[in-house]
Write a protein that holds these residues in place. Structure first.
Motif, PDB file in Angstrom:
ATOM      1  N   UNK A 117      44.864  39.402  39.563  1.00 18.21           N
ATOM      2  CA  UNK A 117      44.356  38.241  40.297  1.00 18.21           C
ATOM      3  C   UNK A 117      42.847  38.388  40.447  1.00 18.21           C
ATOM      4  N   UNK A 118      42.092  37.615  39.675  1.00 18.91           N
ATOM      5  CA  UNK A 118      40.623  37.669  39.677  1.00 18.91           C
ATOM      6  C   UNK A 118      40.116  39.113  39.532  1.00 18.91           C
ATOM      7  N   UNK A 119      40.505  39.803  38.467  1.00 19.13           N
ATOM      8  CA  UNK A 119      40.185  41.230  38.352  1.00 19.13           C
ATOM      9  C   UNK A 119      38.711  41.543  38.130  1.00 19.13           C
ATOM     10  N   UNK A 120      37.922  40.556  37.694  1.00 21.20           N
ATOM     11  CA  UNK A 120      36.510  40.828  37.408  1.00 21.20           C
ATOM     12  C   UNK A 120      35.584  40.191  38.436  1.00 21.20           C
ATOM     13  N   UNK A 121      36.152  39.687  39.538  1.00 19.67           N
ATOM     14  CA  UNK A 121      35.352  38.954  40.505  1.00 19.67           C
ATOM     15  C   UNK A 121      34.253  39.758  41.158  1.00 19.67           C
ATOM     16  N   UNK A 122      34.445  41.072  41.335  1.00 27.24           N
ATOM     17  CA  UNK A 122      33.451  41.916  42.005  1.00 27.24           C
ATOM     18  C   UNK A 122      32.673  42.790  41.032  1.00 27.24           C
ATOM     19  N   UNK A 123      32.782  42.510  39.740  1.00 29.04           N
ATOM     20  CA  UNK A 123      32.195  43.385  38.735  1.00 29.04           C
ATOM     21  C   UNK A 123      30.985  42.738  38.065  1.00 29.04           C
ATOM     22  N   UNK A 124      30.043  43.580  37.637  1.00 27.73           N
ATOM     23  CA  UNK A 124      28.908  43.074  36.872  1.00 27.73           C
ATOM     24  C   UNK A 124      29.382  42.667  35.482  1.00 27.73           C
ATOM     25  N   UNK A 125      28.542  41.952  34.772  1.00 27.38           N
ATOM     26  CA  UNK A 125      28.928  41.369  33.489  1.00 27.38           C
ATOM     27  C   UNK A 125      29.357  42.425  32.474  1.00 27.38           C
ATOM     28  N   UNK A 126      28.610  43.538  32.410  1.00 27.46           N
ATOM     29  CA  UNK A 126      28.921  44.575  31.427  1.00 27.46           C
ATOM     30  C   UNK A 126      30.269  45.231  31.726  1.00 27.46           C
ATOM     31  N   UNK A 127      30.505  45.563  32.999  1.00 24.51           N
ATOM     32  CA  UNK A 127      31.774  46.194  33.374  1.00 24.51           C
ATOM     33  C   UNK A 127      32.930  45.228  33.159  1.00 24.51           C
ATOM     34  N   UNK A 128      32.714  43.948  33.500  1.00 18.67           N
ATOM     35  CA  UNK A 128      33.764  42.948  33.307  1.00 18.67           C
ATOM     36  C   UNK A 128      34.152  42.839  31.837  1.00 18.67           C
ATOM     37  N   UNK A 129      33.168  42.886  30.950  1.00 15.70           N
ATOM     38  CA  UNK A 129      33.454  42.818  29.520  1.00 15.70           C
ATOM     39  C   UNK A 129      34.292  44.019  29.076  1.00 15.70           C
TER      40      UNK A 129
END
Length: 245
Positions: A186-198
């Motif tokens: 559920x929204x797993x990348x919501x608190x992550x920076x762009x590089x980490x989210x990728x």
């Protein structure tokens, strides 16, 4: 003597498609507040397959989180059935389903804040019975934490002392460690920076395409949805599917 002509070989039949790992049939859900009832999902029919990365999108209040809660066994539908590998979740047992077959990355993390990051991961492995192919549970936990961007110092820190982004990464590592058939997020990348989210999206793709898992992610992030194989769009409690790959 003239040789008899050879009969051409019959073309190979394609293998039948694998049955879905999870099936929702006529699923509906109603929330009640006193005498008032609010229908969130209406007669949803869905098949989720192994080896496929799904994203679930839609406006706020469309039923995305409810769909995730029902499919992951955190709640039971008001009507309809949900089957895992052909077996009704009501018969399998929601607790058994969550412990053995499905893992969830929660938007609010749901970590044990009095434990360290590595202890959160190893505790989840102990509860679900997950065992690494080689090495100890602790070494596997450290490996997964490093993979999502948590270094050894942070891994040994109590979760309460970590930032929101770090806690999100720990929650992702915890779910990955459980070695399940279906991963929900559920929204797993919501608190992550762009590089980490990728990097996290790359892990989801690997789980689906290389390890033949089913990955289902609820997101408002259109870039993440664009990376998935199929997009499920929820509007007014109904689902439409877009096949990207």
């Amino acid at each position: 003597m003239t040789a008899a002509p050879r009969t051409p070989a019959a073309p190979a039949r394609p293998a039948p498609p694998a049955p879905p790992v999870l099936t929702l049939s006529g699923v509906g859900h109603v929330y009640r507040d006193g005498h008032r009832a609010r229908t969130v999902l209406q007669h949803v029919d869905l098949d989720f397959e192994r080896g496929v990365f799904y994203s679930v999108v839609g406006p706020s209040g469309s039923g995305k989180t409810t769909l995730l809660s029902l499919a992951s066994g955190l709640d039971s539908p008001t009507r309809g059935t949900i089957r895992f590998d052909g077996r009704d979740l009501a018969d399998l047992g929601l607790g058994r389903y969550r412990n053995r077959h499905a893992a969830t990355i929660f938007q609010q993390y749901n970590l044990l804040t009095y434990l360290t990051a590595v202890q959160n991961v190893t505790t989840a492995m102990e509860i679900t019975g997950a065992r690494p192919a080689t090495g100890s549970r602790r070494s596997r936990a450290l490996e997964l934490l490093e993979r999502v961007g948590i270094d050894r110092e942070a891994a040994r820190s109590r979760v309460l002392r970590l930032s929101g982004g770090q806690q999100q990464r720990v929650a992702i590592a915890r779910a990955l460690a459980c070695d399940v058939d279906i991963l929900f997020a559920d929204e797993p990348t919501g608190s992550l920076d762009e590089e980490t989210a990728a990097g996290i999206v790359a892990i989801f793709k690997e789980l689906a395409h290389e390890q033949n898992r089913c990955v289902v992610v609820v997101t408002h992030n259109q870039a993440l949805a664009a990376e998935s194989d199929r997009v499920l769009t929820l509007r007014r409690g109904r689902v439409s599917t877009t096949r990207r790959r």
